[in-house]
Design an enzyme around this catalytic site. Structure first.
Site, PDB file in Angstrom:
ATOM      1  N   ARG A 184       0.380  -3.966  10.069  1.00  0.00           N
ATOM      2  CA  ARG A 184       0.884  -3.075   9.013  1.00  0.00           C
ATOM      3  C   ARG A 184       1.020  -1.607   9.451  1.00  0.00           C
ATOM      4  NH1 ARG A 184       2.314  -7.002   6.982  1.00  0.00           N
ATOM      5  NH2 ARG A 184       1.467  -8.128   5.215  1.00  0.00           N
ATOM      6  N   SER A 261      -1.719  -5.644  -2.001  1.00  0.00           N
ATOM      7  CA  SER A 261      -3.042  -5.529  -1.377  1.00  0.00           C
ATOM      8  C   SER A 261      -3.435  -4.055  -1.298  1.00  0.00           C
ATOM      9  CB  SER A 261      -3.025  -6.121   0.029  1.00  0.00           C
ATOM     10  OG  SER A 261      -2.697  -7.481  -0.054  1.00  0.00           O
ATOM     11  N   GLU A 356      -4.506  -0.015   2.321  1.00  0.00           N
ATOM     12  CA  GLU A 356      -3.216  -0.395   2.920  1.00  0.00           C
ATOM     13  C   GLU A 356      -2.111   0.437   2.276  1.00  0.00           C
ATOM     14  OE1 GLU A 356      -2.346  -4.606   3.662  1.00  0.00           O
ATOM     15  OE2 GLU A 356      -0.446  -4.323   2.637  1.00  0.00           O
TER      16      GLU A 356
HETATM   17  C1  LIG Z   1       2.875  -7.213  -6.738  1.00  0.00           C
HETATM   18  C2  LIG Z   1       3.025  -6.673  -5.317  1.00  0.00           C
HETATM   19  C3  LIG Z   1       3.132  -7.571  -4.258  1.00  0.00           C
HETATM   20  C4  LIG Z   1       3.282  -7.092  -2.943  1.00  0.00           C
HETATM   21  N1  LIG Z   1       3.378  -7.999  -1.923  1.00  0.00           N
HETATM   22  C5  LIG Z   1       3.525  -7.559  -0.649  1.00  0.00           C
HETATM   23  C6  LIG Z   1       3.618  -8.503   0.434  1.00  0.00           C
HETATM   24  O1  LIG Z   1       3.627  -9.716   0.249  1.00  0.00           O
HETATM   25  N2  LIG Z   1       3.715  -8.017   1.685  1.00  0.00           N
HETATM   26  C7  LIG Z   1       3.735  -6.677   1.948  1.00  0.00           C
HETATM   27  O2  LIG Z   1       3.819  -6.286   3.120  1.00  0.00           O
HETATM   28  N3  LIG Z   1       3.655  -5.761   0.937  1.00  0.00           N
HETATM   29  C8  LIG Z   1       3.555  -6.170  -0.336  1.00  0.00           C
HETATM   30  N4  LIG Z   1       3.466  -5.266  -1.365  1.00  0.00           N
HETATM   31  C9  LIG Z   1       3.496  -3.831  -1.067  1.00  0.00           C
HETATM   32  C10 LIG Z   1       4.888  -3.162  -1.262  1.00  0.00           C
HETATM   33  O3  LIG Z   1       5.723  -3.975  -2.025  1.00  0.00           O
HETATM   34  C11 LIG Z   1       5.575  -2.862   0.065  1.00  0.00           C
HETATM   35  O4  LIG Z   1       4.774  -2.046   0.858  1.00  0.00           O
HETATM   36  C12 LIG Z   1       6.938  -2.184  -0.146  1.00  0.00           C
HETATM   37  O5  LIG Z   1       7.662  -2.252   1.055  1.00  0.00           O
HETATM   38  C13 LIG Z   1       6.839  -0.722  -0.563  1.00  0.00           C
HETATM   39  O6  LIG Z   1       8.154  -0.235  -0.756  1.00  0.00           O
HETATM   40  P1  LIG Z   1       8.470   0.865  -1.815  1.00  0.00           P
HETATM   41  O7  LIG Z   1       9.920   1.162  -1.756  1.00  0.00           O
HETATM   42  O8  LIG Z   1       7.949   0.477  -3.160  1.00  0.00           O
HETATM   43  O9  LIG Z   1       7.646   2.095  -1.235  1.00  0.00           O
HETATM   44  P2  LIG Z   1       6.899   3.252  -2.086  1.00  0.00           P
HETATM   45  O10 LIG Z   1       5.727   2.675  -2.762  1.00  0.00           O
HETATM   46  O11 LIG Z   1       7.871   3.991  -2.902  1.00  0.00           O
HETATM   47  O12 LIG Z   1       6.402   4.183  -0.895  1.00  0.00           O
HETATM   48  C14 LIG Z   1       5.381   3.721  -0.043  1.00  0.00           C
HETATM   49  C15 LIG Z   1       5.291   4.683   1.153  1.00  0.00           C
HETATM   50  O13 LIG Z   1       6.476   4.590   1.923  1.00  0.00           O
HETATM   51  C16 LIG Z   1       7.128   5.861   2.002  1.00  0.00           C
HETATM   52  N5  LIG Z   1       8.568   5.593   1.902  1.00  0.00           N
HETATM   53  C17 LIG Z   1       9.215   4.908   0.919  1.00  0.00           C
HETATM   54  N6  LIG Z   1      10.527   4.855   1.195  1.00  0.00           N
HETATM   55  C18 LIG Z   1      10.703   5.496   2.372  1.00  0.00           C
HETATM   56  C19 LIG Z   1      11.831   5.789   3.180  1.00  0.00           C
HETATM   57  N7  LIG Z   1      13.060   5.401   2.840  1.00  0.00           N
HETATM   58  N8  LIG Z   1      11.643   6.474   4.337  1.00  0.00           N
HETATM   59  C20 LIG Z   1      10.411   6.880   4.717  1.00  0.00           C
HETATM   60  N9  LIG Z   1       9.295   6.652   3.986  1.00  0.00           N
HETATM   61  C21 LIG Z   1       9.453   5.964   2.824  1.00  0.00           C
HETATM   62  C22 LIG Z   1       6.590   6.672   0.834  1.00  0.00           C
HETATM   63  O14 LIG Z   1       6.619   8.051   1.133  1.00  0.00           O
HETATM   64  C23 LIG Z   1       5.174   6.149   0.720  1.00  0.00           C
HETATM   65  O15 LIG Z   1       4.343   6.792   1.653  1.00  0.00           O
HETATM   66  C24 LIG Z   1       3.329  -5.708  -2.687  1.00  0.00           C
HETATM   67  C25 LIG Z   1       3.233  -4.812  -3.774  1.00  0.00           C
HETATM   68  C26 LIG Z   1       3.084  -5.289  -5.066  1.00  0.00           C
HETATM   69  C27 LIG Z   1       2.998  -4.332  -6.217  1.00  0.00           C
END
Ligand SMILES: Cc1cc2nc3c(=O)[nH]c(=O)nc-3n(C[C@H](O)[C@H](O)[C@H](O)COP(=O)(O)OP(=O)(O)OC[C@H]3O[C@@H](n4cnc5c(N)ncnc54)[C@H](O)[C@@H]3O)c2cc1C
Length: 364
Positions: A184, A261, A356
């Site tokens: 990760r 997580s 995480e």
């Molecule tokens: C119910 C649930 C289930 C999940 N299951 C999984 C799973 O199975 N596997 C897994 O790996 N993760 C999982 N996640 C975690 C999450 O979905 C991932 O990490 C997802 O990729 C986050 O994307 P986001 O656009 O929501 O990022 P955000 O939450 O908006 O941002 C997260 C971080 O990334 C940065 N960021 C966002 N977009 C960009 C960009 N374009 N450029 C640079 N930095 C950026 C932000 O500044 C922040 O630091 C889960 C989350 C939830 C709520």
């Protein structure tokens, strides 16, 4: 010939197409509780929603040249912001460009990730079907090298474009520049210098999925571990399994008011004596331990927390690693609960759990 796909029709997880210009909102009317899947966090100074990639670049450039504090976000599914909020500018990536050329799929950072998977499967492209049902944006996937059921973003990523906030330039990067490797991790996770603008994935035109190496998925599909199935069947199976674990967002179900997580599986150079019985896997940086096992064996069962503190934060009743907002939780409540779990695990196993998810203006 390049083919521009329309954004697929709206569904509960697929918002309607947005107008092709950035949208700004007045200060202090919006909080991170409105913008994140855990539904906590204080006010946003100024929110700008970038609905195209050129808009995003312009917003990032102008915010940086005005020397305003900048926070970039996608779907808010891996972000915990403190109750003080973020007094500066928030750029929410909501760009919608989407292109398929042969077996390559290029999507703008703001496209909802599950829409990417759904479209790939519908278009006969295999390779990301086990990443179905994960919330968040396409641009968020390289940040923590998102993975599930045996597939990682880095397995399919061919290149991505980034905006470099130090030089003001847009660059195209190969996966080896992203710092993937240990569990990760990526360069994006540890620095806010680069903003992901789009990702290009190399998939396969095939009616068969990648080998299904996750026993629970293979069993549901009625195939051997390592066998293949139709990508649409794999997608359906993965979503069903995720729903059972409450890992698909549902606004009516508090078990899904989380960041997925909360704690990362710890990677240690040396495993303490007391933690030797914990299930583990080799990692490039040492040994990866199973955080859920450590939590459960420290006496914190699924659902734990409703009788602890003010009861607003608890472990999901279906997924030990998910800290969930039971309604009315503040970021301070979440931090207190996270510290309680971390300390309990450390006392029992001598292993310190780290988040995480990304913590902004809060800590524990
Ligand atoms: C119910 C649930 C289930 C999940 N299951 C999984 C799973 O199975 N596997 C897994 O790996 N993760 C999982 N996640 C975690 C999450 O979905 C991932 O990490 C997802 O990729 C986050 O994307 P986001 O656009 O929501 O990022 P955000 O939450 O908006 O941002 C997260 C971080 O990334 C940065 N960021 C966002 N977009 C960009 C960009 N374009 N450029 C640079 N930095 C950026 C932000 O500044 C922040 O630091 C889960 C989350 C939830 C709520």
């Amino acid at each position: 010939m390049p083919r521009i796909l329309p954004v697929p029709s709206p569904s509960p997880r697929c918002p309607a197409p947005r107008p092709a210009r950035s949208v700004s909102f007045p200060a202090v009317t919006i909080t991170f509780a409105d913008l994140t899947t855990m539904r906590i966090g204080g006010p946003v100074g100024a929110l700008h929603v970038a609905t195209t990639t050129p808009d995003a670049v312009e917003l990032l450039r102008s915010t940086d040249s005005a020397e305003e504090p900048l926070l970039v976000m996608g779907g808010g599914s891996n972000l915990v912001v403190g109750d003080v909020g973020w007094p500066g500018t928030v750029v929410k990536m909501a760009s919608t460009e989407f292109e398929i050329v042969g077996d390559r799929l290029t999507v703008a950072a703001g496209v909802e990730w599950d829409t990417v998977v759904q479209t790939a499967v519908a278009e006969g492209l295999a390779g990301i079907e086990t990443l179905s049902g994960i919330p968040g944006s396409a641009g968020g996937t390289p940040v923590q090298n998102v993975g599930a059921y045996g597939t990682l973003t880095s397995d399919v990523l061919e290149s991505l474009s980034v905006y470099d906030r130090e030089t003001g330039q847009v660059e195209r990067w190969l996966p080896e520049q992203c710092g993937f490797g240990s569990h990760r991790q990526s360069v994006f996770k540890h620095s806010d210098r680069w903003v992901v603008l789009d990702v290009t994935m190399r998939l396969r035109r095939s009616g068969q999925s990648n080998p299904v190496n996750f026993p629970a998925v293979a069993q549901r599909l009625g195939i051997e571990v390592g066998g293949t199935a139709a990508p649409a069947d794999v997608r359906e199976t993965v979503i069903a399994l995720r729903r059972e674990k409450r890992m698909v967002l549902d606004p009516d179900d508090h078990d899904t008011w989380s960041v997925g997580s909360f704690f990362i599986n710890p990677v240690l150079e040396e495993v303490p004596e007391r933690a030797r019985e914990c299930p583990s896997q080799p990692d490039v940086k040492g040994t990866k331990l199973h955080a859920a096992w450590l939590i459960e064996h420290s006496g914190f069962r699924r659902g734990y927390g409703t009788d602890w503190g003010n009861g607003t934060v608890a472990l999901s009743s279906r997924h030990t690693l998910a800290l969930t907002n039971r309604g009315g939780a503040t970021a301070a409540d979440v931090m207190k609960f996270a510290a309680h779990i971390r300390d309990g695990v450390e006392a029992r196993f001598d292993v310190r759990l780290n988040p995480e998810c990304n913590l902004v203006n809060c800590s524990y």
